[in-house]
Design an enzyme around this catalytic site. Structure first.
Site, PDB file in Angstrom:
ATOM      1  N   ASN A  78      -6.342  10.482   2.103  1.00 14.85           N
ATOM      2  CA  ASN A  78      -5.451   9.604   2.857  1.00 14.85           C
ATOM      3  C   ASN A  78      -6.299   8.574   3.608  1.00 14.85           C
ATOM      4  O   ASN A  78      -7.519   8.593   3.548  1.00 14.85           O
ATOM      5  CB  ASN A  78      -4.580  10.427   3.821  1.00 14.85           C
ATOM      6  CG  ASN A  78      -3.394   9.638   4.339  1.00 14.85           C
ATOM      7  OD1 ASN A  78      -2.679   8.986   3.566  1.00 14.85           O
ATOM      8  ND2 ASN A  78      -3.161   9.670   5.641  1.00 14.85           N
ATOM      9  N   LYS A  79      -5.623   7.704   4.331  1.00 14.90           N
ATOM     10  CA  LYS A  79      -6.286   6.648   5.094  1.00 14.90           C
ATOM     11  C   LYS A  79      -7.436   7.222   5.920  1.00 14.90           C
ATOM     12  O   LYS A  79      -7.319   8.283   6.533  1.00 14.90           O
ATOM     13  CB  LYS A  79      -5.262   5.988   6.022  1.00 14.90           C
ATOM     14  CG  LYS A  79      -5.845   5.014   7.021  1.00 14.90           C
ATOM     15  CD  LYS A  79      -6.362   3.746   6.365  1.00 14.90           C
ATOM     16  CE  LYS A  79      -6.901   2.772   7.408  1.00 14.90           C
ATOM     17  NZ  LYS A  79      -7.362   1.519   6.793  1.00 14.90           N
TER      18      LYS A  79
ATOM     19  N   ARG B  91       0.866  -1.177   0.000  1.00 11.39           N
ATOM     20  CA  ARG B  91       0.000   0.000   0.000  1.00 11.39           C
ATOM     21  C   ARG B  91       0.900   1.223   0.000  1.00 11.39           C
ATOM     22  O   ARG B  91       2.118   1.120   0.048  1.00 11.39           O
ATOM     23  CB  ARG B  91      -0.916  -0.018   1.248  1.00 11.39           C
ATOM     24  CG  ARG B  91      -0.292  -0.692   2.427  1.00 11.39           C
ATOM     25  CD  ARG B  91      -0.732  -0.221   3.761  1.00 11.39           C
ATOM     26  NE  ARG B  91      -0.383   1.145   4.023  1.00 11.39           N
ATOM     27  CZ  ARG B  91       0.836   1.555   4.369  1.00 11.39           C
ATOM     28  NH1 ARG B  91       1.842   0.699   4.462  1.00 11.39           N
ATOM     29  NH2 ARG B  91       1.060   2.826   4.594  1.00 11.39           N
TER      30      ARG B  91
ATOM     31  N   ASP C 258      -2.288   9.719   0.058  1.00 11.74           N
ATOM     32  CA  ASP C 258      -2.367   8.818  -1.093  1.00 11.74           C
ATOM     33  C   ASP C 258      -2.649   9.582  -2.383  1.00 11.74           C
ATOM     34  O   ASP C 258      -2.226   9.168  -3.459  1.00 11.74           O
ATOM     35  CB  ASP C 258      -3.444   7.764  -0.850  1.00 11.74           C
ATOM     36  CG  ASP C 258      -3.015   6.740   0.185  1.00 11.74           C
ATOM     37  OD1 ASP C 258      -2.373   5.758  -0.205  1.00 11.74           O
ATOM     38  OD2 ASP C 258      -3.306   6.934   1.375  1.00 11.74           O
TER      39      ASP C 258
ATOM     40  N   GLN D 192      -2.351  -0.613  10.778  1.00 10.76           N
ATOM     41  CA  GLN D 192      -1.050  -0.240  10.217  1.00 10.76           C
ATOM     42  C   GLN D 192      -0.247   0.644  11.163  1.00 10.76           C
ATOM     43  O   GLN D 192       0.983   0.601  11.176  1.00 10.76           O
ATOM     44  CB  GLN D 192      -1.222   0.487   8.879  1.00 10.76           C
ATOM     45  CG  GLN D 192      -1.781  -0.375   7.767  1.00 10.76           C
ATOM     46  CD  GLN D 192      -3.249  -0.070   7.525  1.00 10.76           C
ATOM     47  OE1 GLN D 192      -4.000   0.200   8.464  1.00 10.76           O
ATOM     48  NE2 GLN D 192      -3.677  -0.103   6.268  1.00 10.76           N
TER      49      GLN D 192
ATOM     50  N   ARG E  87      -7.646  -1.012  -6.839  1.00 16.27           N
ATOM     51  CA  ARG E  87      -7.728   0.014  -5.790  1.00 16.27           C
ATOM     52  C   ARG E  87      -8.150   1.320  -6.463  1.00 16.27           C
ATOM     53  O   ARG E  87      -7.305   2.100  -6.922  1.00 16.27           O
ATOM     54  CB  ARG E  87      -6.381   0.202  -5.074  1.00 16.27           C
ATOM     55  CG  ARG E  87      -5.846  -0.977  -4.297  1.00 16.27           C
ATOM     56  CD  ARG E  87      -6.713  -1.469  -3.161  1.00 16.27           C
ATOM     57  NE  ARG E  87      -7.139  -0.478  -2.197  1.00 16.27           N
ATOM     58  CZ  ARG E  87      -6.451  -0.098  -1.120  1.00 16.27           C
ATOM     59  NH1 ARG E  87      -5.254  -0.612  -0.884  1.00 16.27           N
ATOM     60  NH2 ARG E  87      -6.953   0.778  -0.271  1.00 16.27           N
TER      61      ARG E  87
END
Length: 505
Positions: free
Chosen positions: A242-243, A52, A232, A191, A94
């Site tokens: 982002n996450k 990732r 990201d 994570q 993705r």
């Protein structure tokens, strides 16, 4: 501090005629690499979250190099079509990640290829060289990030930025700055605990782990003086994707006066964060852990939401730290848009959830059935409520036994659902009332702050006095399994007093 960089800093390595992907699902228990000789193997690794963040960048580029090196023709056009097909396969795996942006490099190289050059080897070489160029750029970016941090730096981070925080720590040491980190555990894949906390501890950096719902608690107590996260995707107006869980950290950082810094890349053609399709991952990735269901007694009637990312608007960001320079949102827009005005990105979805935070007494569950009907809501939204997992272990089960429509989320997903207008009301169940405000479980302050900042009404209820012993008392374990790596401190989470002032207006 160890001089060796984290294996996550360059998690994909070119080897001979193929490449190796660090299997991040196995870290930190094992450091294992997946040997890739075919694009299908790379796609599986991306789809299954085995790689990732920066790993996806290198995986894509090196997959293109694989396709190219196996092409023996002189004309670049057929190779370009094969690379375009590969790009679409990665996008399907993705959808939020900018594989099309990366694919444009291949398009450009194919167009500029000299007629007398071997198409395949030329494209393969350029793809590998770009991967290494980005690795060098990340070193420079980490140095810029270290330079803007105070001394001592008490940094909150979320998810994992592929080894770059270890590089930031190294540069802070060179600058004579003390560098400490609080890492969110980052559900559902953990994570933050498995990767970030582990790699920092391995490098000799002082790091502690907290549940995602404790971000308001540590900011309110003044325990952090900066936030660093990855991105990201970055838009030309300065928004980042982002996450999931990044947005509420940014929103709370603004509220508590904590600088928020994002490590970003070239936005290419993306104008606004709101234009990005947010990937919804399969519900089972949230509802199961290590093969065991979070909610005991069966999952019949239980829904779940797992938006993998969220969008943080530029207005909440202090600095965007790029490969080439350091930007404010205004200077970033000036460079990429030619203007400095911020855009209004917020969608106005119709609310469908009643958010429940805390543990209701058994007598109150019937009230929630009536509340759903009165508010015309579709479901009761239940966060996991870490570290004890009160939401999954107790609340969701009690609701399901009464056939109440129930949707489970991880704690870090509350922010994006508030931002998109999907939450109609917050029902907060407190443990006790005092002069300063209601006292509730960890995450109560976060839930109230998010409701207040998004104009969502809050109703207070007396909660249940829990006498049972939870399986998890802190973030060192999840469902009884140890998840905190060696060398990582476990920050004790406290009950939270929510100031009465947050309920006014």
């Amino acid at each position: 501090m160890s001089a060796a960089q984290s294996p996550l800093f360059e998690p994909v390595l070119w080897r001979g005629r193929g490449f190796e992907i660090l299997d991040e699902i196995q870290v930190p228990e094992k450091i294992e690499y997946i040997h890739v000789t075919e694009v299908a193997q790379a796609l599986d690794a991306v789809r299954d979250m085995k790689t990732r963040a920066f790993g996806q960048v290198l995986t894509f580029l090196y997959s293109g190099a694989l396709v190219a090196q196996n092409y023996s023709g002189v004309d670049a056009a057929p190779l370009g079509r094969s690379l375009s097909q590969m790009t679409e396969q990665f996008c399907a795996a993705r959808p939020t990640f900018d594989f099309r942006g990366l694919g444009s490099y291949f398009e450009e190289w194919c167009k500029k290829l000299p007629h007398d050059a071997g198409a395949g080897e030329s494209i393969a070489r350029q793809a590998r060289e770009l991967g290494q160029q980005i690795v060098r750029g990340r070193h420079a970016r980490a140095k810029r990030a270290a330079a803007i941090l105070p001394n001592p730096a008490r940094v909150l981070t979320h998810c994992n930025v592929s080894g770059e925080l270890v590089a930031v720590a190294r540069h802070c040491k060179e600058l004579g700055k003390e560098f400490n980190v609080i890492a969110t555990e980052t559900r559902p894949y953990l994570q933050g605990a498995r990767l970030t906390a582990w790699e920092l501890a391995q490098a000799g950096v002082r790091v502690s782990s907290i549940p995602d719902c404790a971000i308001a608690q540590v900011m309110a107590k003044g325990e952090v003086n900066g936030v660093i996260v990855g991105a990201d995707r970055t838009a030309r107006n300065g928004d980042i994707i982002n996450k999931v869980g990044t947005y509420p950290i940014a929103r709370l950082a603004k509220e508590y006066g904590v600088p928020f810094h994002a490590l970003v890349q070239d936005p290419r053609s993306l104008e606004r964060g709101a234009d990005v399709r947010i990937e919804e991952r399969p519900a089972h990735e949230l509802l199961f852990f290590d093969g065991q269901p979070l909610v005991a007694g069966g999952l019949s009637g239980l829904s779940a939401r797992y938006p993998a990312f969220d969008m943080t608007p530029a207005a909440l960001i202090t600095h965007l730290v790029g490969f080439d320079d350091l930007y404010t949102p205004e200077s970033f827009r000036r460079k990429y848009q030619g203007k400095v005005e911020a855009d209004d990105n917020w969608s106005d979805a119709s609310g469908k959830y009643i958010l429940l935070y805390g543990v209701p007494p058994k007598s109150q569950y019937s009230f929630l059935i009536s509340a759903l009907k009165a508010d015309r809501a579709e479901s009761v939204l239940v966060p996991e409520m870490r570290p004890q997992l009160w939401g999954a272990r107790v609340v969701a089960r009690e609701l399901l036994e009464r056939n109440v429509p129930t949707t489970l989320i991880s704690d870090n997903m509350m922010g994006t659902l508030f931002a998109h207008g999907e939450i109609l009301k917050l029902c907060l169940f407190y443990g006790s009332l005092g002069e300063e405000g209601p006292r509730g479980i960890c995450g109560s302050l976060l839930a109230v702050q998010l409701a207040r900042l998004h104009g969502v009404p809050i109703e207070l209820f007396n909660g249940d006095e829990r006498s049972d012993s939870p399986g998890d008392s802190d973030v060192s374990t999840f469902m009884g399994k140890k998840i905190c790596p060696a060398g990582v401190a476990v920050r004790a989470v406290d009950e939270e007093i929510v100031p009465w002032g947050l309920f006014k207006g």
